[in-house]
Design an enzyme around this catalytic site. Structure first.
Site, PDB file in Angstrom:
ATOM      1  N   LYS A  17       0.849  -1.209   0.000  1.00 58.34           N
ATOM      2  CA  LYS A  17       0.000   0.000   0.000  1.00 58.34           C
ATOM      3  C   LYS A  17       0.880   1.254   0.000  1.00 58.34           C
ATOM      4  CE  LYS A  17       0.785   1.027   4.622  1.00 58.34           C
ATOM      5  NZ  LYS A  17       1.678   2.091   5.083  1.00 58.34           N
ATOM      6  N   PRO A 108       9.541  -4.648  -0.285  1.00 58.08           N
ATOM      7  CA  PRO A 108      10.637  -4.328   0.636  1.00 58.08           C
ATOM      8  C   PRO A 108      10.135  -4.178   2.073  1.00 58.08           C
ATOM      9  CG  PRO A 108      10.767  -2.967  -1.335  1.00 58.08           C
ATOM     10  CD  PRO A 108       9.463  -3.699  -1.407  1.00 58.08           C
ATOM     11  N   GLY A 115       3.948  -4.413   3.777  1.00 59.72           N
ATOM     12  CA  GLY A 115       4.152  -5.808   3.361  1.00 59.72           C
ATOM     13  C   GLY A 115       3.816  -6.813   4.450  1.00 59.72           C
ATOM     14  N   GLY A 116       4.361  -6.619   5.642  1.00 53.78           N
ATOM     15  CA  GLY A 116       4.117  -7.547   6.754  1.00 53.78           C
ATOM     16  C   GLY A 116       2.642  -7.595   7.111  1.00 53.78           C
ATOM     17  N   SER A 117       1.987  -6.432   7.108  1.00 56.44           N
ATOM     18  CA  SER A 117       0.556  -6.363   7.446  1.00 56.44           C
ATOM     19  C   SER A 117      -0.284  -7.073   6.389  1.00 56.44           C
ATOM     20  CB  SER A 117       0.107  -4.898   7.539  1.00 56.44           C
ATOM     21  OG  SER A 117       0.815  -4.234   8.546  1.00 56.44           O
ATOM     22  N   ASP A 150      -2.483  -1.696  10.667  1.00 62.88           N
ATOM     23  CA  ASP A 150      -2.768  -1.627   9.222  1.00 62.88           C
ATOM     24  C   ASP A 150      -3.438  -2.888   8.690  1.00 62.88           C
ATOM     25  OD1 ASP A 150      -1.630   0.862   9.039  1.00 62.88           O
ATOM     26  OD2 ASP A 150       0.267   0.179   8.174  1.00 62.88           O
TER      27      ASP A 150
END
Ligand code: C5P
Length: 298
Positions: A17, A108, A115-117, A150
């Site tokens: 996002k 990244p 990304g992790g969320s 997030d």
């Protein structure tokens, strides 16, 4: 979030996002901050392959995707949000089913790209499917909020939304297709908690409304002038390589540019895909971080 059931597994595309707007409204007594943010998913995504397993527990593995030159590392233990999401859903549903999860990592890390969320949200959606739990999106969003601010946005499945509270209160918005951006991940990432610790809530908080109406009326050039991120100032103090990227962006004829989330990634709103690719190529040639072109709201 694209969810594709195959014969033995579910394959999920977990998008990154961008925060086109992020205002810090106030500091809360629980240590979090109330914010107002416009979030849009983009055409860069991680891929999760989730298969049911007869033995209980979750086996997690990962591989590096197209941005492997960033030499990212993803923890494989219980600090990983995918593993935490799987454990939380196992505990909350009381299932004794197991799963094998493979993450192909392209987004990244420590970049404010979510990304992790997004991976955690994909895990909840995929496990709900393969374990036949029958949880609603609302139930999954409630569990997601306990794992990270997030994550509910990604679980909601909306391509664009104004997020409030600490990020978990989601108001979907319609943004027309055709927004193209260049993204640069500078050298070095940032810790979300550290950036928030160094921010100052606004005396008179701005709203994302004007930006949303510019985007909705297709006035992307005007929208570029309204990009804003209140976390940019503390992030710039914590990571000097963001300033190098910011000043390169200032030399390009972009509609606008700003940092995303808590950084360290920086992005520019472009006139079209051709410009996004050209700017990414120029920045990569100058070795100013790692750049790539994306389309918003894919
Ligand atoms: O919710 P999440 O785990 O992503 O947040 C990481 C850290 O970022 C929190 O521990 C908190 O310090 C900070 N944060 C905040 N206000 C938010 C979101 C995150 O202060 N709205």
């Amino acid at each position: 979030m694209l969810v594709r059931p195959t014969r033995n597994a579910v394959v999920v595309h977990a998008p990154a996002k961008l925060n086109l707007f992020l205002e810090i409204v106030s500091r809360r007594s629980d240590g979090y901050h109330d914010l107002e943010s416009l979030m849009l998913t983009v055409s860069l995504y991680d891929t999760l392959t989730v298969a049911s397993d007869s033995s209980p527990g979750v086996q997690f593995s990962w591989s590096a995707g197209c941005h492997s030159d960033l030499q990212q590392t993803v923890p494989s233990d219980s600090t990983n949000l995918v593993v935490r999401a799987a454990s939380a859903l196992t505990a909350a549903s009381g299932t004794n089913a197991g799963a094998k999860i493979h993450l192909h990592k392209r987004i990244p890390t420590q970049s404010g790209l979510g990304g992790g969320s997004s991976d955690a949200a994909a895990t909840l959606i995929a496990l709900n499917h393969i374990w036949n739990l029958g949880w609603s999106r609302t139930q999954l969003c409630e569990l997601a909020a306990t794992l990270g601010s997030d994550i509910p946005f990604f679980v909601s499945g909306h391509r664009a939304a104004i997020c409030r509270g600490r990020g978990e209160l989601i108001e979907p918005v319609e943004i027309p297709a055709g927004l193209h951006c260049v993204i640069t991940r500078p050298d070095g990432g940032l810790s979300t908690a550290e950036v928030y610790r160094n921010c100052t809530p606004a005396k008179q908080p701005e709203s994302a409304k004007r930006l949303v109406s510019s985007l909705q009326s297709g006035k992307f050039r005007d929208a570029g002038k309204l990009l804003y991120n209140a976390l940019e100032a503390p992030a710039l103090r914590l990571n000097s390589s963001i300033e190098a990227v910011r000043s390169r962006y200032a030399h390009e004829s972009l509609y606008g540019h700003a940092m995303t989330g808590s950084g360290s990634a920086y992005f520019g709103l472009c006139a079209g895909r051709r410009q996004a690719l050209a700017v990414a190529t120029r920045l990569n040639a100058r070795r100013v971080g790692h750049s790539f072109a994306v389309q918003c709201r894919p």
